[in-house]
Design a protein around this motif. Structure first.
Motif, PDB file in Angstrom:
ATOM      1  N   GLN A 117       0.809  -1.221   0.000  1.00  0.00           N
ATOM      2  CA  GLN A 117       0.000   0.000   0.000  1.00  0.00           C
ATOM      3  C   GLN A 117       0.843   1.273   0.000  1.00  0.00           C
ATOM      4  OE1 GLN A 117      -3.339  -0.062  -0.308  1.00  0.00           O
ATOM      5  NE2 GLN A 117      -3.078  -2.275  -0.511  1.00  0.00           N
ATOM      6  N   LEU A 118       2.169   1.123  -0.012  1.00  0.00           N
ATOM      7  CA  LEU A 118       3.037   2.298   0.097  1.00  0.00           C
ATOM      8  C   LEU A 118       2.822   3.314  -1.029  1.00  0.00           C
ATOM      9  CD1 LEU A 118       5.231   3.636   1.781  1.00  0.00           C
ATOM     10  CD2 LEU A 118       6.935   2.395   0.436  1.00  0.00           C
ATOM     11  N   PRO A 119       2.765   2.898  -2.316  1.00  0.00           N
ATOM     12  CA  PRO A 119       2.534   3.902  -3.371  1.00  0.00           C
ATOM     13  C   PRO A 119       1.217   4.649  -3.196  1.00  0.00           C
ATOM     14  CG  PRO A 119       3.342   1.859  -4.320  1.00  0.00           C
ATOM     15  CD  PRO A 119       3.018   1.561  -2.885  1.00  0.00           C
ATOM     16  N   ALA A 120       0.170   3.925  -2.801  1.00  0.00           N
ATOM     17  CA  ALA A 120      -1.125   4.574  -2.589  1.00  0.00           C
ATOM     18  C   ALA A 120      -1.069   5.537  -1.408  1.00  0.00           C
ATOM     19  CB  ALA A 120      -2.206   3.520  -2.370  1.00  0.00           C
ATOM     20  N   TYR A 121      -0.308   5.167  -0.384  1.00  0.00           N
ATOM     21  CA  TYR A 121      -0.166   6.041   0.785  1.00  0.00           C
ATOM     22  C   TYR A 121       0.540   7.338   0.404  1.00  0.00           C
ATOM     23  CZ  TYR A 121       1.630   7.799   5.226  1.00  0.00           C
ATOM     24  OH  TYR A 121       1.964   8.604   6.290  1.00  0.00           O
ATOM     25  N   VAL A 122       1.613   7.220  -0.366  1.00  0.00           N
ATOM     26  CA  VAL A 122       2.367   8.404  -0.787  1.00  0.00           C
ATOM     27  C   VAL A 122       1.491   9.325  -1.630  1.00  0.00           C
ATOM     28  CG1 VAL A 122       4.316   9.224  -2.157  1.00  0.00           C
ATOM     29  CG2 VAL A 122       4.608   7.260  -0.637  1.00  0.00           C
ATOM     30  N   SER A 123       0.823   8.763  -2.631  1.00  0.00           N
ATOM     31  CA  SER A 123      -0.034   9.585  -3.482  1.00  0.00           C
ATOM     32  C   SER A 123      -1.200  10.170  -2.686  1.00  0.00           C
ATOM     33  CB  SER A 123      -0.557   8.775  -4.669  1.00  0.00           C
ATOM     34  OG  SER A 123      -1.354   7.691  -4.239  1.00  0.00           O
ATOM     35  N   GLY A 124      -1.680   9.416  -1.689  1.00  0.00           N
ATOM     36  CA  GLY A 124      -2.765   9.912  -0.850  1.00  0.00           C
ATOM     37  C   GLY A 124      -2.356  11.118  -0.024  1.00  0.00           C
ATOM     38  N   CYS A 125      -1.132  11.103   0.507  1.00  0.00           N
ATOM     39  CA  CYS A 125      -0.634  12.253   1.267  1.00  0.00           C
ATOM     40  C   CYS A 125      -0.509  13.485   0.373  1.00  0.00           C
ATOM     41  CB  CYS A 125       0.709  11.925   1.909  1.00  0.00           C
ATOM     42  SG  CYS A 125       0.625  10.791   3.311  1.00  0.00           S
ATOM     43  N   ILE A 126      -0.058  13.280  -0.849  1.00  0.00           N
ATOM     44  CA  ILE A 126       0.077  14.407  -1.777  1.00  0.00           C
ATOM     45  C   ILE A 126      -1.295  14.964  -2.143  1.00  0.00           C
ATOM     46  CG2 ILE A 126       0.841  15.080  -4.095  1.00  0.00           C
ATOM     47  CD1 ILE A 126       3.106  13.015  -3.772  1.00  0.00           C
ATOM     48  N   LYS A 127      -2.267  14.085  -2.363  1.00  0.00           N
ATOM     49  CA  LYS A 127      -3.628  14.541  -2.663  1.00  0.00           C
ATOM     50  C   LYS A 127      -4.231  15.291  -1.479  1.00  0.00           C
ATOM     51  CE  LYS A 127      -4.727  10.990  -6.096  1.00  0.00           C
ATOM     52  NZ  LYS A 127      -5.558   9.784  -6.393  1.00  0.00           N
ATOM     53  N   GLU A 128      -3.966  14.797  -0.271  1.00  0.00           N
ATOM     54  CA  GLU A 128      -4.461  15.474   0.936  1.00  0.00           C
ATOM     55  C   GLU A 128      -3.909  16.888   1.007  1.00  0.00           C
ATOM     56  OE1 GLU A 128      -3.746  15.161   5.754  1.00  0.00           O
ATOM     57  OE2 GLU A 128      -3.679  13.335   4.561  1.00  0.00           O
ATOM     58  N   TRP A 129      -2.628  17.040   0.694  1.00  0.00           N
ATOM     59  CA  TRP A 129      -2.016  18.370   0.688  1.00  0.00           C
ATOM     60  C   TRP A 129      -2.631  19.255  -0.389  1.00  0.00           C
ATOM     61  CZ3 TRP A 129       1.110  19.925  -3.566  1.00  0.00           C
ATOM     62  CH2 TRP A 129       1.643  21.210  -3.428  1.00  0.00           C
ATOM     63  N   GLN A 130      -2.876  18.685  -1.571  1.00  0.00           N
ATOM     64  CA  GLN A 130      -3.468  19.472  -2.656  1.00  0.00           C
ATOM     65  C   GLN A 130      -4.845  19.996  -2.275  1.00  0.00           C
ATOM     66  OE1 GLN A 130      -3.258  16.421  -5.658  1.00  0.00           O
ATOM     67  NE2 GLN A 130      -1.392  17.264  -6.582  1.00  0.00           N
ATOM     68  N   LYS A 167      -6.264  20.052   1.079  1.00  0.00           N
ATOM     69  CA  LYS A 167      -6.286  20.760   2.358  1.00  0.00           C
ATOM     70  C   LYS A 167      -4.856  21.001   2.845  1.00  0.00           C
ATOM     71  CE  LYS A 167     -10.717  18.750   3.824  1.00  0.00           C
ATOM     72  NZ  LYS A 167     -11.395  17.938   4.879  1.00  0.00           N
ATOM     73  N   PRO A 168      -4.162  21.938   2.211  1.00  0.00           N
ATOM     74  CA  PRO A 168      -2.752  22.158   2.587  1.00  0.00           C
ATOM     75  C   PRO A 168      -2.590  22.686   4.002  1.00  0.00           C
ATOM     76  CG  PRO A 168      -3.514  23.867   1.093  1.00  0.00           C
ATOM     77  CD  PRO A 168      -4.609  22.850   1.147  1.00  0.00           C
ATOM     78  N   VAL A 169      -1.621  22.126   4.711  1.00  0.00           N
ATOM     79  CA  VAL A 169      -1.257  22.603   6.047  1.00  0.00           C
ATOM     80  C   VAL A 169       0.126  23.238   5.939  1.00  0.00           C
ATOM     81  CG1 VAL A 169      -0.775  21.967   8.431  1.00  0.00           C
ATOM     82  CG2 VAL A 169      -2.625  20.823   7.187  1.00  0.00           C
ATOM     83  N   PRO A 170       0.218  24.552   6.028  1.00  0.00           N
ATOM     84  CA  PRO A 170       1.519  25.202   5.849  1.00  0.00           C
ATOM     85  C   PRO A 170       2.456  24.924   7.012  1.00  0.00           C
ATOM     86  CG  PRO A 170      -0.115  26.798   6.529  1.00  0.00           C
ATOM     87  CD  PRO A 170      -0.864  25.517   6.290  1.00  0.00           C
ATOM     88  N   PRO A 171       3.753  25.032   6.787  1.00  0.00           N
ATOM     89  CA  PRO A 171       4.714  24.898   7.885  1.00  0.00           C
ATOM     90  C   PRO A 171       4.558  26.039   8.885  1.00  0.00           C
ATOM     91  CG  PRO A 171       5.796  24.725   5.743  1.00  0.00           C
ATOM     92  CD  PRO A 171       4.407  25.227   5.485  1.00  0.00           C
ATOM     93  N   VAL A 172       5.118  25.838  10.058  1.00  0.00           N
ATOM     94  CA  VAL A 172       5.158  26.900  11.072  1.00  0.00           C
ATOM     95  C   VAL A 172       6.614  27.267  11.316  1.00  0.00           C
ATOM     96  CG1 VAL A 172       3.008  26.218  12.162  1.00  0.00           C
ATOM     97  CG2 VAL A 172       5.146  25.233  12.976  1.00  0.00           C
ATOM     98  N   VAL A 173       6.870  28.525  11.597  1.00  0.00           N
ATOM     99  CA  VAL A 173       8.231  29.008  11.845  1.00  0.00           C
ATOM    100  C   VAL A 173       8.390  29.277  13.337  1.00  0.00           C
ATOM    101  CG1 VAL A 173       9.970  30.739  11.288  1.00  0.00           C
ATOM    102  CG2 VAL A 173       8.326  30.023   9.547  1.00  0.00           C
ATOM    103  N   SER A 200       4.063  18.148   5.957  1.00  0.00           N
ATOM    104  CA  SER A 200       3.064  18.234   7.027  1.00  0.00           C
ATOM    105  C   SER A 200       2.033  17.124   6.881  1.00  0.00           C
ATOM    106  CB  SER A 200       2.376  19.602   6.993  1.00  0.00           C
ATOM    107  OG  SER A 200       3.298  20.663   7.137  1.00  0.00           O
ATOM    108  N   ALA A 201       1.617  16.832   5.640  1.00  0.00           N
ATOM    109  CA  ALA A 201       0.637  15.776   5.402  1.00  0.00           C
ATOM    110  C   ALA A 201       1.196  14.418   5.806  1.00  0.00           C
ATOM    111  CB  ALA A 201       0.226  15.776   3.933  1.00  0.00           C
ATOM    112  N   PHE A 202       2.469  14.179   5.546  1.00  0.00           N
ATOM    113  CA  PHE A 202       3.083  12.898   5.895  1.00  0.00           C
ATOM    114  C   PHE A 202       3.184  12.713   7.403  1.00  0.00           C
ATOM    115  CE2 PHE A 202       4.383  12.487   1.493  1.00  0.00           C
ATOM    116  CZ  PHE A 202       4.417  11.109   1.316  1.00  0.00           C
ATOM    117  N   GLN A 203       3.506  13.756   8.119  1.00  0.00           N
ATOM    118  CA  GLN A 203       3.726  13.603   9.555  1.00  0.00           C
ATOM    119  C   GLN A 203       2.502  13.948  10.395  1.00  0.00           C
ATOM    120  OE1 GLN A 203       7.181  16.143   9.758  1.00  0.00           O
ATOM    121  NE2 GLN A 203       6.026  17.865  10.585  1.00  0.00           N
TER     122      GLN A 203
END
Length: 257
Positions: A37-50, A52-58, A179-182
């Motif tokens: 399921q790893l390829p689907a997981y990776v593409s899923g995280c990218i789609k989640e970001w596309q 509902k993006p969660v920006p980094p914090v400084v 951010s989506a991955f973590q």
């Protein structure tokens, strides 16, 4: 099948880590996902970001700022020469963070850097990457292009840096992919030499800049294809500051394995 930590590196105190991406099984275990399921997981995280993006914090501070070297001396870092005919020691797993000179949007990428002097490197910028566009924009403005080089950053940031431009257009901050991955905003810290941030939990962070039009020979370098990339004139990088953890680990990739 296992990652390797070289704990005793001749001439250096810091260890060297490699092999994190040698196998899908290893990476799937690290990400707590079934291997198939790893390829689907990776593409899923990218789609989640596309969607509902969660920006980094400084943050004001982070582990990478535990030590700031008084002077830049790249020879103190355990930067490997990976193959017999390489042109020199190379950063090949570090993540570049740069900002669009026009819009200020952040970009992440992985390029190779050949060390040529105590505070200087030559970079091969893959054709078509946003960093190449940024350098052209800086040239038109008659200014240098600052960026940070972050070593030891983990899979989420690496996936963000490796996402193709068709999935992460130039007007989007692709650091949000990490951010989506973590499952939480990626943490950054300010630089001391420019407005380009560093990854707070990196092992090392180098503050760098390129001066458009300044080139020198880079290469050869052993590529994943099993062939050596040719030596050719490529942009020069000036390292202006070096930060690290108190007990850092240098991460690298053996690209021909």
């Amino acid at each position: 099948g296992a990652a390797v930590l070289f704990e005793r590196v001749k001439g250096h105190e810091a260890p060297v880590f490699t092999g994190l991406y040698w196998s899908r099984a290893l990476l799937a275990d690290l990400l707590e996902q079934p291997e198939k399921q790893l390829p689907a997981y990776v593409s899923g995280c990218i789609k989640e970001w596309q969607q509902k993006p969660v920006p980094p914090v400084v943050l004001d501070r982070g582990p990478v700022l535990e030590v700031t070297e008084n002077e830049v001396a790249l020879g103190r870092l355990p930067i490997p020469t990976h193959a017999l005919n390489d042109g020199g020691p190379y950063f090949d797993a570090a993540v570049v963070i740069a900002k669009d000179p026009d819009t200020g949007v952040r970009n992440a990428s992985i390029q190779r850097f050949m060390v040529t002097a105590r505070d200087r490197m030559n970079i091969n910028i893959d054709a078509g990457r946003h960093l190449e566009t940024y350098l052209e924009k800086a040239k038109r403005k008659g200014q240098a292009l600052p960026f940070t080089l972050n070593v030891g950053v983990g899979p989420g940031v690496h996936f963000a840096a490796a996402t193709p431009s068709e999935a992460a257009p130039i007007d989007t901050d692709e650091l949000g992919i990490a951010s989506a991955f973590q499952g939480a905003p990626l943490e950054l810290v300010p630089s001391t030499q420019s407005d380009v941030e560093m990854i707070a939990h990196a092992m090392y962070a180098l503050e760098c800049e390129m001066i458009p039009g300044e080139v020198a020979d880079e290469g050869p370098f052993a590529e994943v294809t099993g062939y050596y990339a040719k030596r050719a004139p490529r942009p020069v990088v000036h390292v202006r500051a070096l930060h690290r953890r108190r007990a850092p680990i240098f991460q690298t990739i053996l690209s021909g394995v």
